[in-house]
Enzyme design. Structure first.
Site, PDB file in Angstrom:
ATOM      1  N   SER A 166     -11.811 -14.413 -11.518  1.00  0.00           N
ATOM      2  CA  SER A 166     -11.694 -15.553 -11.877  1.00  0.00           C
ATOM      3  C   SER A 166     -13.001 -16.654 -12.104  1.00  0.00           C
ATOM      4  CB  SER A 166     -10.519 -16.540 -11.119  1.00  0.00           C
ATOM      5  OG  SER A 166     -10.547 -17.758 -11.866  1.00  0.00           O
TER       6      SER A 166
ATOM      7  N   TYR B  37      -6.754 -19.520  -3.911  1.00  0.00           N
ATOM      8  CA  TYR B  37      -6.877 -18.890  -4.959  1.00  0.00           C
ATOM      9  C   TYR B  37      -8.458 -18.479  -5.401  1.00  0.00           C
ATOM     10  CZ  TYR B  37      -6.701 -17.184 -10.011  1.00  0.00           C
ATOM     11  OH  TYR B  37      -6.717 -16.616 -11.246  1.00  0.00           O
TER      12      TYR B  37
END
Length: 261
Positions: free
Chosen positions: A140, A153
């Site tokens: 990400s 995350y």
């Protein structure tokens, strides 16, 4: 001829979002694909739409070694081998770091980080046996830079970059290339839960989100899952034959910096 003619690729989290688009694109480019997910009805429907000659669905909880072993068995039976993996499955939770429950933090580690590890551990020997191939991990934008309220995350996505580099070093001699994709904001149900219930999202909320992306993303919009799929295709095909161990940012310019306009 397709860019993936003759390839057999396992794609996790393939029932919707980025994984679904990767499965559809790979099949269109000549690959046979094994779609893994825990959304059985949706995953089976996507595989059926792609076609039995090109796709199979298997229930795959990426945190369970036995599910990975079962997926290998299905791929062998259906297609004879495996020579590619896209570790796409993941979950996202929004929370202030100091308010994040330990259980939630561990859940993200299990799905995002352990899931990618088990994918590499289980599928790499199959790819080696097939004569070499590719692994594409989904990290990400947040794995490379900070973002408030997604601490757990971001930690797992940074860990995936470490796994990618080590796997690339250890597997290069076995003919396996390993790279990572680092998407920014992408219009999928994971990042935008309103897609699961569009009627429950107000026009004001949609407008606020659109305004945010116009301000912070130089290209002025959220990404589309098919745009991420095209990067996965590049990293899986021969066009990237001399690339391994690298993160690829696909974020509309978000990470380039802050515009004053």
């Amino acid at each position: 001829m397709g860019k993936l003619d003759g390839r057999v690729v396992v794609i996790t989290g393939a029932a919707r979002g980025q994984g679904e688009q990767e499965a559809r694109l790979f099949a269109a480019e000549g690959a046979r694909v094994l779609l893994g997910d825990v959304l059985d009805e949706r995953g089976a429907a996507v595989a059926k739409e792609i076609g039995e000659d090109r796709a199979r669905y298997v229930r795959l909880d990426v945190t369970r070694e036995e599910d990975w072993a079962a997926a290998v068995s299905v791929a062998r039976e259906a297609f004879g081998r495996i020579d590619g993996l896209v570790n796409n499955a993941g979950i996202l939770r929004f929370n202030e770091l100091t308010a994040t429950p330990l259980e939630e933090f561990r859940q993200l580690i299990e799905v995002n980080q352990v899931g990618a590890f088990l994918g590499i551990k289980t599928i790499a020997p199959e790819i080696e046996a097939a004569g070499g191939g590719t692994i594409v991990n989904t990290s990400s934008y947040t794995g490379l830079t900070g973002m408030a309220y997604v601490g757990a995350y971001a930690a797992t996505k940074a860990a995936i970059l470490g796994l990618t580099r080590v796997a690339a070093l250890e597997l290069a001699g076995k003919g396996i290339r390993v790279n990572a994709m680092c998407p920014g904001a992408v219009d999928t149900p994971m990042a935008n839960p309103g897609l699961l219930d569009p009627d429950g999202v107000t026009e004001e909320a949609r407008g606020a989100m659109d305004g945010l992306y116009r301000r912070v993303v130089p290209l002025g919009r959220v990404g589309r899952p098919e745009e991420i799929a095209r990067l996965a295709l590049f990293l899986t095909g021969e066009d990237s034959s001399y690339i391994t161990g690298q993160p690829f940012v696909v974020d509309g310019g978000w990470m380039a910096g802050v515009s004053v306009l």
